[in-house]
Design a protein around this motif. Structure first.
Motif, PDB file in Angstrom:
ATOM      1  N   ILE A 231       1.369  -5.861   2.271  1.00 51.52           N
ATOM      2  CA  ILE A 231       2.112  -5.082   3.263  1.00 51.52           C
ATOM      3  C   ILE A 231       1.566  -3.657   3.282  1.00 51.52           C
ATOM      4  O   ILE A 231       1.390  -3.046   2.218  1.00 51.52           O
ATOM      5  N   GLU A 232       1.286  -3.148   4.476  1.00 48.28           N
ATOM      6  CA  GLU A 232       0.816  -1.773   4.615  1.00 48.28           C
ATOM      7  C   GLU A 232       1.278  -1.203   5.952  1.00 48.28           C
ATOM      8  O   GLU A 232       1.758  -1.934   6.822  1.00 48.28           O
ATOM      9  N   ALA A 233       1.122   0.087   6.117  1.00 49.20           N
ATOM     10  CA  ALA A 233       1.514   0.746   7.365  1.00 49.20           C
ATOM     11  C   ALA A 233       0.592   0.316   8.501  1.00 49.20           C
ATOM     12  O   ALA A 233      -0.559  -0.099   8.278  1.00 49.20           O
ATOM     13  N   ILE A 234       1.087   0.410   9.734  1.00 46.80           N
ATOM     14  CA  ILE A 234       0.255   0.121  10.892  1.00 46.80           C
ATOM     15  C   ILE A 234      -0.891   1.130  10.956  1.00 46.80           C
ATOM     16  O   ILE A 234      -0.787   2.243  10.458  1.00 46.80           O
ATOM     17  N   LYS A 235      -1.986   0.716  11.595  1.00 46.94           N
ATOM     18  CA  LYS A 235      -3.206   1.524  11.626  1.00 46.94           C
ATOM     19  C   LYS A 235      -3.267   2.404  12.880  1.00 46.94           C
ATOM     20  O   LYS A 235      -2.568   2.173  13.853  1.00 46.94           O
ATOM     21  N   GLY A 236      -4.142   3.419  12.805  1.00 44.20           N
ATOM     22  CA  GLY A 236      -4.432   4.230  13.987  1.00 44.20           C
ATOM     23  C   GLY A 236      -3.534   5.425  14.187  1.00 44.20           C
ATOM     24  O   GLY A 236      -3.770   6.229  15.086  1.00 44.20           O
ATOM     25  N   LEU A 237      -2.465   5.538  13.372  1.00 46.07           N
ATOM     26  CA  LEU A 237      -1.560   6.688  13.463  1.00 46.07           C
ATOM     27  C   LEU A 237      -1.524   7.384  12.108  1.00 46.07           C
ATOM     28  O   LEU A 237      -1.706   6.733  11.067  1.00 46.07           O
ATOM     29  N   PRO A 238      -1.310   8.699  12.057  1.00 44.86           N
ATOM     30  CA  PRO A 238      -1.352   9.432  10.788  1.00 44.86           C
ATOM     31  C   PRO A 238      -0.331   8.891   9.780  1.00 44.86           C
ATOM     32  O   PRO A 238       0.855   8.757  10.096  1.00 44.86           O
ATOM     33  N   LEU A 239      -0.808   8.587   8.584  1.00 45.40           N
ATOM     34  CA  LEU A 239       0.077   8.073   7.542  1.00 45.40           C
ATOM     35  C   LEU A 239       0.884   9.223   6.945  1.00 45.40           C
ATOM     36  O   LEU A 239       0.322  10.243   6.526  1.00 45.40           O
ATOM     37  N   GLU A 240       2.197   9.063   6.898  1.00 44.30           N
ATOM     38  CA  GLU A 240       3.064  10.091   6.330  1.00 44.30           C
ATOM     39  C   GLU A 240       3.468   9.765   4.893  1.00 44.30           C
ATOM     40  O   GLU A 240       3.304  10.564   3.986  1.00 44.30           O
ATOM     41  N   LYS A 241       3.992   8.559   4.677  1.00 49.37           N
ATOM     42  CA  LYS A 241       4.369   8.139   3.329  1.00 49.37           C
ATOM     43  C   LYS A 241       4.568   6.627   3.300  1.00 49.37           C
ATOM     44  O   LYS A 241       5.254   6.076   4.173  1.00 49.37           O
TER      45      LYS A 241
ATOM     46  N   ARG B  50       0.854  -1.189   0.000  1.00 47.07           N
ATOM     47  CA  ARG B  50       0.000   0.000   0.000  1.00 47.07           C
ATOM     48  C   ARG B  50       0.891   1.241   0.000  1.00 47.07           C
ATOM     49  O   ARG B  50       1.634   1.481   0.954  1.00 47.07           O
ATOM     50  N   ARG B  51       0.833   1.984  -1.084  1.00 49.61           N
ATOM     51  CA  ARG B  51       1.696   3.149  -1.277  1.00 49.61           C
ATOM     52  C   ARG B  51       0.925   4.449  -1.054  1.00 49.61           C
ATOM     53  O   ARG B  51      -0.273   4.529  -1.317  1.00 49.61           O
ATOM     54  N   PHE B  52       1.644   5.446  -0.579  1.00 49.54           N
ATOM     55  CA  PHE B  52       1.058   6.779  -0.446  1.00 49.54           C
ATOM     56  C   PHE B  52       2.158   7.815  -0.479  1.00 49.54           C
ATOM     57  O   PHE B  52       3.106   7.766   0.314  1.00 49.54           O
ATOM     58  N   ASP B  53       2.064   8.748  -1.418  1.00 48.06           N
ATOM     59  CA  ASP B  53       2.990   9.873  -1.504  1.00 48.06           C
ATOM     60  C   ASP B  53       2.182  11.141  -1.300  1.00 48.06           C
ATOM     61  O   ASP B  53       1.341  11.482  -2.144  1.00 48.06           O
ATOM     62  N   PRO B  54       2.373  11.854  -0.196  1.00 50.89           N
ATOM     63  CA  PRO B  54       1.556  13.042   0.087  1.00 50.89           C
ATOM     64  C   PRO B  54       1.692  14.134  -0.969  1.00 50.89           C
ATOM     65  O   PRO B  54       0.819  14.998  -1.086  1.00 50.89           O
ATOM     66  N   ASP B  55       2.777  14.099  -1.744  1.00 55.74           N
ATOM     67  CA  ASP B  55       2.993  15.124  -2.768  1.00 55.74           C
ATOM     68  C   ASP B  55       2.205  14.868  -4.046  1.00 55.74           C
ATOM     69  O   ASP B  55       1.934  15.806  -4.806  1.00 55.74           O
ATOM     70  N   THR B  56       1.822  13.605  -4.266  1.00 56.02           N
ATOM     71  CA  THR B  56       1.159  13.277  -5.536  1.00 56.02           C
ATOM     72  C   THR B  56      -0.154  12.520  -5.399  1.00 56.02           C
ATOM     73  O   THR B  56      -0.963  12.523  -6.321  1.00 56.02           O
TER      74      THR B  56
END
Length: 255
Positions: free
Chosen positions: A109-119, A28-34
């Motif tokens: 695979i993804e980031a842990i939950k419950g905390l603000p996702l940064e990237k 699970r990908r996330f780029d705050p810039d795009t």
């Protein structure tokens, strides 16, 4: 010629080298810039059974996509910085072996939950550490030890809180808690575990202060005893048991 001589001269049997195989990872990908929201991306990686998820992430970053972002440190399974959700469960990437997962299916695979996702696989840990700091996780004693002496503690006294000294602040327990997902004010299991470590320490004099803090509406009474935290802990801490012991101490008014 003796049988022993023949056996000594015989060539050693060849040991077949392990063979790599292809594993599909869906991250699970996330780029705050795009990105307006997170998206899933798949990668095929050549792996060995004894490789770890962290090895796969390194290969993806070094060989396929250098923009993949995640935290890690020593990779010896004790630093706690590479906690993430692997196939829906909170784990440390450096401790999770490929051979322990079902490689006939993609590995998610993804980031842990419950905390603000940064990237990508990185979250903002500040809310987690803020709760940790609020329970005053440090020794507080009204008296000083004798000059040149240590604070004396028996084996039995140490055993009471020994389990909760193992916490590595990875946030795997806290971010596996459904209450924490929905209530941003809840202290969370890790903070309570670290309070437990000092509440039951015979050398500490501020157990009552911590119990008052955890008796708050966002303290121990928000725990719903789902055991998610215990199952998620990579150090094997009995988190739910520790929370229950703190609840009992709150009701007694003392450790």
């Amino acid at each position: 010629m003796s049988t022993a001589t023949l056996e000594a001269d015989a060539p050693a049997p060849e040991i077949e080298a392990p063979k790599p195989f292809t594993v599909t990872f869906i991250i699970r990908r996330f780029d705050p810039d795009t990105d307006a929201e997170a998206r899933w991306q798949d990668f095929d990686v050549e792996m060995y059974a004894t490789d770890r998820i962290l090895d796969a992430l390194h290969k993806i970053k070094w060989e396929q996509d250098g923009s993949l972002t995640f935290r890690r440190s020593c990779a010896h399974g004790v630093c706690g910085s590479d906690a993430m959700r692997i196939n829906g469960r909170n784990r440390l990437a450096c401790k999770t072996l490929i051979k322990d997962l079902d490689i006939t299916k993609p590995i998610y695979i993804e980031a842990i939950k419950g905390l603000p996702l940064e990237k990508d696989l990185i979250v903002d840990m500040e809310p987690f550490f803020q709760s940790f700091r609020e329970v005053q996780p440090f020794l507080q004693s009204a008296t000083a030890p004798e000059p040149g002496k240590e604070r004396v503690q028996s084996v039995a006294q140490r055993a009471i809180f020994d389990d909760t000294t193992k916490c590595i602040l990875c946030a795997a327990c806290t971010s596996s808690c459904p209450v924490f997902w929905t209530d941003g004010q809840y202290f969370g299991p890790a903070a309570i575990v670290n309070a437990h470590r000092f509440i039951f320490d015979s050398r500490d004099d501020q157990a009552k202060v911590r119990l008052d803090i955890l008796n708050d509406q966002e303290g121990v009474w928000r725990c719903r005893t789902t055991f998610n935290c215990t199952e998620a802990c990579p150090r094997g801490i009995e988190v739910t048991k520790a929370i229950a012991e703190v609840k009992q101490a709150v009701m007694r008014g003392r450790a």
